[in-house]
Write a protein that holds these residues in place. Structure first.
Motif, PDB file in Angstrom:
ATOM      1  N   GLY A  26     105.297  -0.693  11.043  1.00  0.00           N
ATOM      2  CA  GLY A  26     104.261  -0.558  12.074  1.00  0.00           C
ATOM      3  C   GLY A  26     103.911  -1.915  12.670  1.00  0.00           C
ATOM      4  N   LEU A  27     103.758  -2.942  11.791  1.00  0.00           N
ATOM      5  CA  LEU A  27     103.416  -4.282  12.274  1.00  0.00           C
ATOM      6  C   LEU A  27     104.526  -4.814  13.174  1.00  0.00           C
ATOM      7  CD1 LEU A  27     102.043  -5.918   8.999  1.00  0.00           C
ATOM      8  CD2 LEU A  27     100.737  -5.443  11.071  1.00  0.00           C
ATOM      9  N   SER A  28     105.747  -4.588  12.743  1.00  0.00           N
ATOM     10  CA  SER A  28     106.900  -5.082  13.470  1.00  0.00           C
ATOM     11  C   SER A  28     106.955  -4.480  14.883  1.00  0.00           C
ATOM     12  CB  SER A  28     108.105  -4.691  12.627  1.00  0.00           C
ATOM     13  OG  SER A  28     109.215  -5.271  13.094  1.00  0.00           O
ATOM     14  N   LYS A  29     106.659  -3.165  14.956  1.00  0.00           N
ATOM     15  CA  LYS A  29     106.728  -2.460  16.253  1.00  0.00           C
ATOM     16  C   LYS A  29     105.750  -3.016  17.292  1.00  0.00           C
ATOM     17  CE  LYS A  29     108.434   2.115  15.199  1.00  0.00           C
ATOM     18  NZ  LYS A  29     107.754   3.160  14.452  1.00  0.00           N
ATOM     19  N   THR A  30     104.636  -3.606  16.822  1.00  0.00           N
ATOM     20  CA  THR A  30     103.670  -4.123  17.795  1.00  0.00           C
ATOM     21  C   THR A  30     104.243  -5.317  18.559  1.00  0.00           C
ATOM     22  OG1 THR A  30     102.731  -5.718  16.259  1.00  0.00           O
ATOM     23  CG2 THR A  30     101.679  -3.549  16.307  1.00  0.00           C
ATOM     24  N   GLY A  31     105.273  -5.961  17.993  1.00  0.00           N
ATOM     25  CA  GLY A  31     105.839  -7.148  18.636  1.00  0.00           C
ATOM     26  C   GLY A  31     104.998  -8.401  18.390  1.00  0.00           C
ATOM     27  N   ALA A  32     103.867  -8.247  17.689  1.00  0.00           N
ATOM     28  CA  ALA A  32     102.998  -9.395  17.435  1.00  0.00           C
ATOM     29  C   ALA A  32     103.245 -10.007  16.059  1.00  0.00           C
ATOM     30  CB  ALA A  32     101.536  -8.974  17.561  1.00  0.00           C
ATOM     31  N   PHE A  33     103.979  -9.277  15.212  1.00  0.00           N
ATOM     32  CA  PHE A  33     104.185  -9.738  13.830  1.00  0.00           C
ATOM     33  C   PHE A  33     105.664  -9.705  13.463  1.00  0.00           C
ATOM     34  CE2 PHE A  33      99.991  -7.800  13.967  1.00  0.00           C
ATOM     35  CZ  PHE A  33      99.210  -8.754  13.337  1.00  0.00           C
ATOM     36  N   ALA A  34     106.058 -10.650  12.591  1.00  0.00           N
ATOM     37  CA  ALA A  34     107.408 -10.612  12.011  1.00  0.00           C
ATOM     38  C   ALA A  34     107.233 -10.524  10.498  1.00  0.00           C
ATOM     39  CB  ALA A  34     108.178 -11.857  12.395  1.00  0.00           C
ATOM     40  N   PRO A  35     107.132  -9.282   9.963  1.00  0.00           N
ATOM     41  CA  PRO A  35     106.908  -9.165   8.522  1.00  0.00           C
ATOM     42  C   PRO A  35     108.173  -9.434   7.708  1.00  0.00           C
ATOM     43  CG  PRO A  35     106.811  -7.001   9.611  1.00  0.00           C
ATOM     44  CD  PRO A  35     107.194  -7.999  10.649  1.00  0.00           C
ATOM     45  N   ILE A  36     107.972  -9.978   6.506  1.00  0.00           N
ATOM     46  CA  ILE A  36     109.076 -10.092   5.545  1.00  0.00           C
ATOM     47  C   ILE A  36     109.305  -8.669   5.038  1.00  0.00           C
ATOM     48  CG2 ILE A  36     109.755 -11.016   3.293  1.00  0.00           C
ATOM     49  CD1 ILE A  36     107.736 -13.292   3.727  1.00  0.00           C
ATOM     50  N   GLU A  37     110.530  -8.253   4.947  1.00  0.00           N
ATOM     51  CA  GLU A  37     110.857  -6.909   4.436  1.00  0.00           C
ATOM     52  C   GLU A  37     110.251  -6.740   3.036  1.00  0.00           C
ATOM     53  OE1 GLU A  37     113.918  -4.892   5.655  1.00  0.00           O
ATOM     54  OE2 GLU A  37     113.176  -3.373   4.239  1.00  0.00           O
ATOM     55  N   PRO A  38     109.283  -5.816   2.864  1.00  0.00           N
ATOM     56  CA  PRO A  38     108.625  -5.762   1.550  1.00  0.00           C
ATOM     57  C   PRO A  38     109.487  -5.124   0.464  1.00  0.00           C
ATOM     58  CG  PRO A  38     107.559  -4.239   3.098  1.00  0.00           C
ATOM     59  CD  PRO A  38     108.706  -4.869   3.829  1.00  0.00           C
ATOM     60  N   HIS A  39     109.490  -5.731  -0.719  1.00  0.00           N
ATOM     61  CA  HIS A  39     110.166  -5.149  -1.899  1.00  0.00           C
ATOM     62  C   HIS A  39     109.206  -4.273  -2.674  1.00  0.00           C
ATOM     63  CE1 HIS A  39     113.320  -8.543  -2.826  1.00  0.00           C
ATOM     64  NE2 HIS A  39     113.418  -8.072  -1.597  1.00  0.00           N
ATOM     65  N   SER A  40     107.900  -4.569  -2.525  1.00  0.00           N
ATOM     66  CA  SER A  40     106.941  -3.887  -3.407  1.00  0.00           C
ATOM     67  C   SER A  40     105.704  -3.524  -2.590  1.00  0.00           C
ATOM     68  CB  SER A  40     106.647  -4.759  -4.631  1.00  0.00           C
ATOM     69  OG  SER A  40     106.064  -5.983  -4.243  1.00  0.00           O
ATOM     70  N   ASN A  41     104.513  -3.913  -3.049  1.00  0.00           N
ATOM     71  CA  ASN A  41     103.299  -3.462  -2.354  1.00  0.00           C
ATOM     72  C   ASN A  41     102.665  -4.550  -1.497  1.00  0.00           C
ATOM     73  OD1 ASN A  41     102.461  -5.003  -4.570  1.00  0.00           O
ATOM     74  ND2 ASN A  41     100.532  -3.892  -4.741  1.00  0.00           N
ATOM     75  N   ILE A  42     103.376  -5.668  -1.312  1.00  0.00           N
ATOM     76  CA  ILE A  42     102.786  -6.791  -0.568  1.00  0.00           C
ATOM     77  C   ILE A  42     103.525  -6.967   0.753  1.00  0.00           C
ATOM     78  CG2 ILE A  42     102.413  -9.293  -0.596  1.00  0.00           C
ATOM     79  CD1 ILE A  42     101.971  -9.124  -3.589  1.00  0.00           C
ATOM     80  N   VAL A  43     102.759  -7.004   1.832  1.00  0.00           N
ATOM     81  CA  VAL A  43     103.353  -7.241   3.144  1.00  0.00           C
ATOM     82  C   VAL A  43     102.861  -8.603   3.628  1.00  0.00           C
ATOM     83  CG1 VAL A  43     103.567  -6.442   5.529  1.00  0.00           C
ATOM     84  CG2 VAL A  43     103.339  -4.774   3.674  1.00  0.00           C
ATOM     85  N   VAL A  44     103.799  -9.522   3.777  1.00  0.00           N
ATOM     86  CA  VAL A  44     103.473 -10.832   4.329  1.00  0.00           C
ATOM     87  C   VAL A  44     104.106 -10.876   5.719  1.00  0.00           C
ATOM     88  CG1 VAL A  44     103.952 -13.303   4.132  1.00  0.00           C
ATOM     89  CG2 VAL A  44     103.233 -12.016   2.116  1.00  0.00           C
ATOM     90  N   ALA A  45     103.294 -11.181   6.720  1.00  0.00           N
ATOM     91  CA  ALA A  45     103.814 -11.129   8.086  1.00  0.00           C
ATOM     92  C   ALA A  45     103.456 -12.396   8.847  1.00  0.00           C
ATOM     93  CB  ALA A  45     103.245  -9.915   8.816  1.00  0.00           C
ATOM     94  N   ASP A  46     104.459 -13.003   9.473  1.00  0.00           N
ATOM     95  CA  ASP A  46     104.195 -14.123  10.379  1.00  0.00           C
ATOM     96  C   ASP A  46     103.642 -13.549  11.675  1.00  0.00           C
ATOM     97  OD1 ASP A  46     104.942 -16.337   8.848  1.00  0.00           O
ATOM     98  OD2 ASP A  46     107.060 -15.835   9.146  1.00  0.00           O
ATOM     99  N   ILE A  47     102.686 -14.265  12.246  1.00  0.00           N
ATOM    100  CA  ILE A  47     102.103 -13.816  13.516  1.00  0.00           C
ATOM    101  C   ILE A  47     102.880 -14.498  14.630  1.00  0.00           C
ATOM    102  CG2 ILE A  47     100.003 -13.802  14.919  1.00  0.00           C
ATOM    103  CD1 ILE A  47      98.481 -13.962  12.233  1.00  0.00           C
TER     104      ILE A  47
END
Ligand SMILES: Cc1ncc(COP(=O)(O)O)c(C=O)c1O
Length: 345
Positions: A268-289
């Motif tokens: 969802g974050l990725s689709k906004t075009g405002a974030f580049a999230p690291i592909e999550p392996h578990s329950n943590i989403v880290v996203a560059d803005i």
């Protein structure tokens, strides 16, 4: 009223009704005398799950890690660990201040691993001028590396290397059961060759308080003395241990849902075009803005009832957990899409 969807951490969960009932009806005693049957059960169950001889119940993951460092070392020693690990970044330098050790922080790869050559090069040969290196600390899953589940082969390589050079290995497994679910391998296998391992009940497992530190009988006996010194000897702690026992039975396998939700959120974050999230392996989403400023994003998200934390100058962290459902994630994503239209237009 807009429902608040809290992704700041998996520590924000509130104990469920059945967990509260288990706590309210727990058998208790004075644990410093070894008399609390619920704590004793939790310690045995934790050690058994981790394939270790013994365990000691502590108030927090920070205390478990500090006890591990104190118990494996003497003041003046040097401890090796990754420069992105929790002990190095977020434990108020307790290793230095309380355990009296020097930390040598080595480059953490983005996947949470350390480089074999770099670890090997950091281990000092015995020399009258040099500190001793009795300990290497690892982390799995790796919080600052986007919840990366460090593969078993990488764990085995590090423990093999450390042991060949006479170092013990401590695993900060605050989210070890997330690693179990992500890797599809038992926690005991992941931590098999680690000399000590801690895990938290107060994160994905949904308890209000508590962690354990597991290891050999002698190690845990010494850690128990150190716990008393730090003021961590609790009395009728069975009320807290009962939550942990409930969680081990009911809240481990369901972590898979949090992992699915994290992937949904990242997409969802990725689709906004405002974030580049690291592909999550578990329950943590880290996203560059990639569009907009972190402070503006955090404020706008909070205004729309979506809570996240800054994780660097242009980074956010969002964590899925027991108290956010797939429907909450969908709702959060639609709010984020709306904000993206304004903040990052
Ligand atoms: C990897 C890791 N280790 C240790 C801790 C410390 O746990 P506590 O907050 O219970 O002290 C945390 C907390 O977030 C963590 O993420």
């Amino acid at each position: 009223m807009t429902k608040t969807i809290d992704f700041r951490s998996d520590t924000v969960t509130k104990p469920s009704e059945p967990m509260r009932r288990a706590m309210a009806t727990a058998e208790v005693g004075d644990d410093v005398f070894g008399d609390d049957p619920s704590v004793n059960r939790l310690e045995s169950a934790s050690a058994e799950r981790l394939g270790k001889e013994a365990a000691v119940f502590v108030p927090s993951g920070t205390m478990a890690n500090l006890l591990a460092v104190m118990t494996h070392t003497r003041a003046g020693d040097e401890v090796l660990m990754g420069d992105e690990c929790h002990i190095f970044n977020y434990e108020v330098a307790g290793s230095a201040r309380v355990a009296g050790v020097q930390v040598h922080a080595l480059h953490n790869h983005a996947d949470g691993t350390l480089g074999t050559a770099e670890v090997e090069a950091a281990i000092r040969a015995p020399n009258i001028h040099a500190p001793r290196n009795p300990l290497l600390c690892l982390e799995n899953t790796h919080n600052r590396c986007g919840g990366a589940a460090v593969p078993i082969a990488a764990m085995d390589e590090m423990t093999g290397l450390a042991h060949r050079h006479g170092l013990a290995v401590h695993l900060d497994g605050a989210r070890l059961f997330n690693a179990q679910v992500a890797l599809g391998a038992p926690a005991a296998r992941i931590a098999r060759d680690c000399d000590s391992v801690s895990f938290c009940f107060s994160k994905g497992l949904g308890c209000p308080v508590g962690s354990v530190l597991c290891g050999s009988k002698e190690f845990v006996a010494e850690a128990r003395r150190n716990r008393k010194m730090l003021g961590g000897g609790m009395r009728q702690a069975g009320i807290l241990a009962a939550a942990g026992l409930y969680a081990l039975e009911h809240n481990v396998d369901r972590l898979a849902e949090d992992h699915v939700n994290a992937r949904l959120l990242a997409q969802g974050l990725s689709k906004t075009g405002a974030f580049a999230p690291i592909e999550p392996h578990s329950n943590i989403v880290v996203a560059d803005i990639v569009r907009g400023e972190v402070d503006v994003w955090l404020r706008r998200l909070a205004e729309h009832g979506v809570l996240a934390v800054a994780f660097g100058p242009q980074r956010l962290r969002m964590v899925t957990h027991l108290d956010v459902s797939a429907a909450d994630v969908e709702e959060a994503v639609s709010r984020i899409e709306r904000i993206a239209g304004v903040v990052a237009a």
